[in-house]
Enzyme design. Structure first.
Site, PDB file in Angstrom:
ATOM      1  N   LYS A 105       0.772  -0.929  -0.009  1.00  0.00           N
ATOM      2  CA  LYS A 105      -0.213  -0.119  -0.011  1.00  0.00           C
ATOM      3  C   LYS A 105       0.936   1.304  -0.315  1.00  0.00           C
ATOM      4  CE  LYS A 105      -4.027  -2.198   0.421  1.00  0.00           C
ATOM      5  NZ  LYS A 105      -5.168  -2.190  -0.680  1.00  0.00           N
ATOM      6  N   GLU A 147     -10.409   5.377   3.218  1.00  0.00           N
ATOM      7  CA  GLU A 147     -10.730   4.054   3.548  1.00  0.00           C
ATOM      8  C   GLU A 147      -9.770   2.816   3.652  1.00  0.00           C
ATOM      9  OE1 GLU A 147     -10.251   4.469   0.653  1.00  0.00           O
ATOM     10  OE2 GLU A 147      -9.698   2.617   0.056  1.00  0.00           O
ATOM     11  N   SER A 206       1.767  -9.397  -0.753  1.00  0.00           N
ATOM     12  CA  SER A 206       1.104  -7.928  -1.253  1.00  0.00           C
ATOM     13  C   SER A 206       1.908  -7.756   0.489  1.00  0.00           C
ATOM     14  CB  SER A 206       0.521  -7.934  -1.241  1.00  0.00           C
ATOM     15  OG  SER A 206      -0.693  -8.693  -0.143  1.00  0.00           O
TER      16      SER A 206
END
Ligand code: PLP
Length: 381
Positions: A88, A110, A366
């Site tokens: 991210k 969010e 990830s």
């Protein structure tokens, strides 16, 4: 990978389904991104942050013991080693730089698993901006560690009590907050969904995963696999291999499988495959991984899936827990529950016609599993 049309379409998917008040903001963001992305100074600043702050390039690790057990060569792209613990950060550093260039002083985000919220809070601290993060009450309870991290970084975390109290509802609230503060705030969207230009913008910022992996792999892998929530780590990974013969496989949570069980519809400002009932009411998703507990999927995935360039599979929560344990014990890597979906598919498919013995597999991990310890402590033996 395809560039969307001027209206932000990937085939029949994508677009911009927002209230009139947000159209100028989306258009301004698109113009700012086009301008920034062709500006060498912007690109260099982002590249500098990626290496000196985020810790890129992330490693490519050969999972040797698991490979020997499974009869395939498994290569792991280690986004769990990036600063803040997941992919991210790639997206958020780019968006924060862009927000600063647009004169914005505040980031609204969010978050589901909290990793995007942590990345947003981190970038806001780095750039001296305010951060407001919307998070479902249910996710606050199961990802408490990330709530502490966001607050320590100076972000305001706003609990969302509507609907299923997960990512879907947090996204609704964040979009509402953006409408109310559009002049000062940038909506720092965490995945490849949302109205145009977000699916394209976020994929471009995540493309670094696939491009690095392509440069690090000795051969073009037979299969490239990544988990899919909204689909940003998968989109970034696929971008590095879409022009090769590699099979591209996205793995969804069985209870949040918009690619597998969804039908065309509109959610959160974009048209894609969506879990919905016959009346078009969006259904609740359900997954042990908060980051995959989402009823939609990025429009580019819908396009890649319907044209057959990428394939999508589902795995169950039980397979995911088993995958976390197998990877931990054979490689010494505790991965996030989201990432474990990709591992679970490899465990199931290895040695079958879906993933024949001798295949080379590139898998994007990830994120790391620290945030999931409370869940794992109760489940893994
Ligand atoms: C570690 C990790 N992987 C994957 C995801 C899912 O997002 P995406 O499908 O956009 O990569 C999340 C979302 O929170 C996450 O935290």
């Amino acid at each position: 990978m395809s560039v969307p049309t001027s209206t932000g379409r990937f085939g029949e998917f994508g677009g911009r389904y927002v209230p009139e008040s947000l159209v100028p903001a989306c258009a301004a963001l698109e113009a700012a991104f086009r301008d920034a992305w062709s500006d060498t100074a912007f690109r260099e600043r982002l590249a500098h942050l990626r290496t000196t702050y985020a810790g890129r390039p992330t490693a490519l690790t050969a999972a040797e013991r698991l490979s020997a057990e499974l009869g395939v060569t498994l290569l792991l792209k280690r986004e769990d080693l990036a600063h803040t613990g997941s992919h991210k950060i790639n997206n958020v550093l780019g968006q924060a730089l862009l927000a600063q260039r647009m004169g914005k002083t505040r980031l609204i985000a969010e978050t589901g698993a909290g990793q995007h919220g942590v990345a947003t809070a981190t970038a806001a601290a780095l750039f001296g901006m305010r951060a407001t993060v919307y998070m479902g009450e249910r996710d606050i309870a199961r990802q408490r560690l990330n709530v502490f991290r966001m607050e320590l970084l100076g972000a305001e975390v706003i609990p969302v009590t509507s609907g299923s109290r997960t990512l879907k509802d947090a996204t609704n609230e964040a979009m509402r907050a953006w409408v109310a503060a559009v002049d000062e705030a940038h909506f720092c969207l965490g995945s490849v969904g949302g109205p145009h230009p977000y699916p394209w913008l976020v994929r471009e910022l995540q493309r670094v995963i696939g491009e690095e992996a392509r440069a690090q792999t000795p051969v073009i892998p037979d299969v490239v696999v990544a988990c899919v929530g909204g689909g940003s780590n998968a989109a970034g990974t696929f971008a590095g291999f879409v022009d090769t013969p590699a099979r591209l496989i996205g793995v969804e949570a069985a209870g949040g499988a918009a690619m597998t069980n969804g039908t065309p519809g509109v959610v959160h400002g974009y048209r894609s495959l969506v879990l919905q009932d016959a009346a078009g009411q969006v259904l609740e998703a359900e997954s042990i991984a908060a980051g995959l507990d989402y009823p939609g999927v990025g429009p580019e995935h819908a396009h890649l899936g319907t044209t057959g360039r990428a394939e999508y599979r589902t795995v169950t929560d039980d397979e995911v827990l088993d995958a976390v344990r197998r990877l931990a014990r054979s490689e010494g890597i505790i991965c996030a529950l989201e990432s474990a979906h990709a591992v679970a598919w490899v465990l199931r498919a290895a040695g079958t016609p879906d993933l024949p013995t001798g295949s080379t597999v590139l898998l994007t991990l990830s994120g790391r599993g620290d945030k999931d310890m409370a869940t794992l402590a109760g489940e893994v033996r």
